[in-house]
Write a protein that holds these residues in place. Structure first.
Motif, short mmCIF file in Angstrom:
data_model
loop_
_atom_site.label_atom_id
_atom_site.label_comp_id
_atom_site.label_asym_id
_atom_site.label_seq_id
_atom_site.Cartn_x
_atom_site.Cartn_y
_atom_site.Cartn_z
N ASP A 45 -17.54 -2.35 -20.38
CA ASP A 45 -17.38 -3.01 -19.08
C ASP A 45 -16.95 -4.46 -19.32
OD1 ASP A 45 -19.68 -4.30 -19.93
OD2 ASP A 45 -20.92 -3.69 -18.23
N ALA A 46 -16.90 -5.25 -18.26
CA ALA A 46 -16.43 -6.63 -18.41
C ALA A 46 -17.34 -7.43 -19.35
CB ALA A 46 -16.34 -7.30 -17.04
N MET A 47 -18.65 -7.16 -19.30
CA MET A 47 -19.60 -7.88 -20.16
C MET A 47 -19.29 -7.64 -21.64
SD MET A 47 -22.04 -9.63 -18.68
CE MET A 47 -22.39 -9.88 -16.94
N ALA A 48 -19.13 -6.37 -22.00
CA ALA A 48 -18.91 -6.00 -23.41
C ALA A 48 -17.54 -6.47 -23.88
CB ALA A 48 -19.06 -4.50 -23.58
N THR A 49 -16.53 -6.31 -23.02
CA THR A 49 -15.17 -6.71 -23.39
C THR A 49 -15.09 -8.23 -23.56
OG1 THR A 49 -14.28 -4.79 -22.26
CG2 THR A 49 -12.76 -6.61 -22.64
N GLY A 54 -18.40 -10.32 -36.25
CA GLY A 54 -19.84 -10.58 -36.36
C GLY A 54 -20.65 -9.92 -35.27
N LEU A 55 -20.10 -8.84 -34.69
CA LEU A 55 -20.81 -8.15 -33.61
C LEU A 55 -21.26 -6.77 -34.09
CD1 LEU A 55 -18.31 -8.99 -30.73
CD2 LEU A 55 -20.61 -9.94 -30.99
N SER A 56 -22.44 -6.36 -33.62
CA SER A 56 -22.90 -5.02 -33.96
C SER A 56 -22.30 -4.03 -32.98
CB SER A 56 -24.42 -4.96 -33.91
OG SER A 56 -24.85 -4.82 -32.58
N GLU A 57 -22.30 -2.76 -33.35
CA GLU A 57 -21.70 -1.74 -32.48
C GLU A 57 -22.45 -1.59 -31.17
OE1 GLU A 57 -20.83 1.86 -34.52
OE2 GLU A 57 -19.28 0.88 -35.75
N ASN A 58 -23.72 -2.04 -31.14
CA ASN A 58 -24.49 -1.96 -29.90
C ASN A 58 -24.13 -3.04 -28.90
OD1 ASN A 58 -25.98 0.23 -30.73
ND2 ASN A 58 -27.50 -1.07 -31.77
N GLU A 59 -23.37 -4.04 -29.37
CA GLU A 59 -23.05 -5.16 -28.49
C GLU A 59 -21.70 -4.98 -27.79
OE1 GLU A 59 -24.67 -9.23 -30.22
OE2 GLU A 59 -23.69 -8.07 -31.79
N VAL A 60 -20.94 -4.00 -28.20
CA VAL A 60 -19.59 -3.85 -27.67
C VAL A 60 -19.37 -2.44 -27.12
CG1 VAL A 60 -18.60 -5.62 -29.18
CG2 VAL A 60 -18.68 -3.23 -29.96
N SER A 103 -22.49 -2.11 -22.83
CA SER A 103 -22.17 -2.29 -21.42
C SER A 103 -23.39 -2.10 -20.52
CB SER A 103 -21.09 -1.29 -20.99
OG SER A 103 -19.89 -1.59 -21.64
N ARG A 104 -23.35 -2.76 -19.38
CA ARG A 104 -24.42 -2.62 -18.40
C ARG A 104 -24.00 -1.72 -17.26
NH1 ARG A 104 -28.01 -6.96 -19.37
NH2 ARG A 104 -29.34 -6.06 -17.78
N LEU A 105 -22.72 -1.37 -17.21
CA LEU A 105 -22.23 -0.49 -16.15
C LEU A 105 -21.79 0.82 -16.76
CD1 LEU A 105 -19.89 -2.26 -13.59
CD2 LEU A 105 -22.31 -1.69 -13.40
N GLU A 106 -22.22 1.90 -16.14
CA GLU A 106 -21.81 3.22 -16.59
C GLU A 106 -21.06 3.87 -15.44
OE1 GLU A 106 -23.83 7.44 -18.01
OE2 GLU A 106 -25.10 5.81 -17.31
N THR A 107 -19.86 4.36 -15.72
CA THR A 107 -19.10 5.06 -14.68
C THR A 107 -19.56 6.51 -14.63
OG1 THR A 107 -17.22 3.58 -14.96
CG2 THR A 107 -16.78 5.71 -13.91
#
Lengths: 264, 325
Positions: A94-98, A212-218, A223-227
């Motif tokens: 979502d926009a947060m992760a991107t 420097g990001l973990s796979e859980n952060e992207v 994401s906080r939104l699930e379609t």
């Protein structure tokens, strides 16, 4: 000035969309993809500022192998180099992760300005640029219809669209994130020379771990939104629709407008 | 029990009309989830204005007063609201989907570590989870989304809820102190009229409006011909203006003019929400579009599915025949 531009590759707005069989997105097979409209204006604005002030434009995009076409096009238009956020872990964000991934990539260099479009033509969150600004801790402005870098290059005079045909004029300290509205300028076409030169320009691939990001952060995991579903609206439920022969449709419409709606 | 906040946008003339719709959305969400809705008003000297909300069914009207909030800036609004959200911990914070909130709310969501649902048009509750509906692909598709975690920040699209559906009550109005430094992050230099605001479409009785589907400046002739046949004024959706096929003062939509004609013909317009906002007061809407699934057909009374360059000449002929009639 050193300017970063974030672009997104989206389906052409004229393309006929089909919902994927799992109902969670659109079927991308055979779909024509282009640079998101307002991002194209952001790129043009960046190129003009760089020409005026001297400097470089670095273009960033997140997505599959396919987005390299969009980056190559941006290089042909005049960007100096490109960064491709290229990792399956980035998918479905979502926009947060991107924004988290884009900000991490941008933060690795010293930019004076980040330009993005104001809204994507697909998801349409209108959020990514301002969240990038949050990560960077820079001021930002959305729906921008004019940018003028002021003397000393420590501030910019920014014109921002408001509702009902009025613009707001403001001054932002630089570095800043500016989210550009479509129509701000006249985007250029790529020249043959530009297309040839683009072939020699660098597109650097970056994975989540490079940033420097973990796979859980992207991506979907970060994401906080699930379609849950996408679907066509029940369009034309109330409308009386005429299809087929244009002359016959026109004749029947005019009859309706005369006798039923009484507006002719 | 869900604690729902609605941030009420104000402007010189008073409360923004979309904020009243959003308050109704907040009341509906509170009723559905079994919780309470409160209003939050930010500004400098807005206590009086907040009083008019005391007749709403709200558990409170929180007023955040600060001189740095006299004019909107993202920095000051985010500073004040993130402090308030941090101390009061609402589960949902609703905003009207205005040009102001689209600018700062996503960044506010980032700063409170919340989720962001932009442009919601409806919601439903399933097994305790709220499912939000929002447009995607410029309104061609609808998406159902679910947000995780708390708080969830939602911007509510214009027209999704009606202010006349409000529940009345008796809400206490009280100042909400925020213990943080509130700093503006931009200098506001002024406001300017968009150049060329000469064509007044607002009083037009008939409007023929062109969209991207016309296909080019050199193909605009059919639009002008149809307008002439109908005695109508020519308008357009944003892409036509951005491409320079018509001057900016012909733009109909949220950033252009609002029209309320007797007859509105939308030719080659897909029907993005920004355009629909500008023409929703039209009495009779005719849509001409080759894409049967275009959202414009959802607001039209009559529609012709086809290539406008074939349909419009036929339409002009039919109009002339009817006139001769």
């Amino acid at each position: 000035m050193k300017i970063a531009v974030c672009i997104k590759q989206v389906p052409d707005t004229e393309a006929r969309l089909r919902v994927r069989s799992d109902g969670l997105g659109v079927d991308e097979e055979d779909l024509p993809f282009v640079i998101n409209e307002s991002d194209g204006y952001a790129l043009e604005e960046a190129l003009m500022i760089a020409e005026k002030t001297g400097g470089d434009v670095v273009v960033f995009s997140l997505g599959s192998e396919r987005v390299r076409e969009a980056l190559r096009k941006a290089l042909a238009l005049g960007a100096t180099r490109a960064v491709h956020l290229d990792d399956v872990a980035f998918a479905g964000g979502d926009a947060m992760a991107t924004a988290r991934a884009l900000a991490a990539a941008i933060d690795g260099e010293e930019f004076d300005l980040v330009l993005t479009g104001s809204q994507s033509d697909d998801a349409g969150y209108g959020s990514t640029g301002s969240i990038v600004a949050g990560h960077l801790g820079w001021p930002h402005a959305w729906l921008v219809m004019g940018v003028e870098v002021e003397d000393g290059e420590s501030s910019a005079r920014v014109t921002r669209e408001m509702e009902s045909g009025v613009n707001e004029v403001l001054r932002l300290a630089l570095p800043a994130v500016i989210e550009v509205q479509a129509g701000i300028n006249q985007p250029r076409y790529a020249s043959l020379k530009g297309i040839m030169q683009a072939k020699r320009k660098e597109i650097a691939g970056k994975s989540a771990s490079d940033l420097g990001l973990s796979e859980n952060e992207v991506g979907a995991a970060g994401s906080r939104l699930e379609t849950l579903a996408v679907f066509f609206p029940e369009s034309g439920e109330t409308a009386e629709i005429f299809e087929g022969d244009p002359a016959e449709s026109a004749r029947r419409l005019v009859e309706k407008l005369q006798k039923e709606a009484r507006v002719l | 029990m869900a604690n729902i906040w609605v941030v009420v946008q104000t402007r010189a003339e008073g409360i923004h009309p979309m904020a009243l719709e959003t308050l109704v959305a907040g009341q509906a969400l509170a009723a559905e989830l079994g919780g309470s809705a409160s209003a939050v008003v930010l500004g400098d000297g807005v206590m009086d204005r907040s009083g008019e909300l005391s007749s709403w069914e709200l558990s409170a009207v929180h007023v955040i007063e600060h001189e740095a909030l006299a004019a909107y800036t993202p920095g000051a609004y985010i500073g004040a609201l993130s402090a308030a959200i941090g101390s009061e911990a609402p589960d949902y914070v609703l905003f009207p989907h205005t040009y102001q909130s689209v600018e700062y709310v996503p960044r506010l969501a980032y700063s409170v570590n919340g989720a962001m649902v932009p442009e919601a048009t409806a919601f439903r509750v399933e097994e305790g989870a709220v499912i939000w509906r929002r447009p995607a692909y410029g309104g061609k598709l609808q998406a159902d989304v679910r947000a995780s975690g708390s708080p969830v920040l939602v911007s509510v699209q214009s027209g999704a809820y009606s202010a006349s559906d409000r529940r009345e009550g008796n809400a206490p109005v009280a100042a909400l102190a925020v213990s943080t430094e509130i700093i503006a992050d931009r200098e506001i230099l002024g406001v300017e009229e968009v150049a060329g605001e000469h064509v007044d479409l607002s009083a037009a009785e008939r409007v023929v409006s062109a969209g991207r589907g016309v296909g080019g400046e050199d193909k605009m002739g059919v639009i002008h011909d149809l307008a002439a046949a109908l005695g109508a004024v020519v308008g357009a959706s944003r892409p036509v203006i951005d491409s320079g096929w018509l001057p900016r003062d012909c733009q109909i939509g949220s950033s252009g003019q609002t029209v309320s004609p007797e007859l509105y013909v939308a030719a080659g317009i897909s029907g993005a929400i920004q355009h629909l906002v500008g023409m929703k007061g039209s009495q009779v809407v005719v849509a001409i579009n080759k894409d049967r699934s275009a959202p414009i057909f959802g607001v039209a009374n009559y529609g012709i599915v086809g290539d406008l360059h074939e349909v419009i000449p036929a339409l002009i002929e039919a109009i002339e025949e009817a006139k001769a009639g």
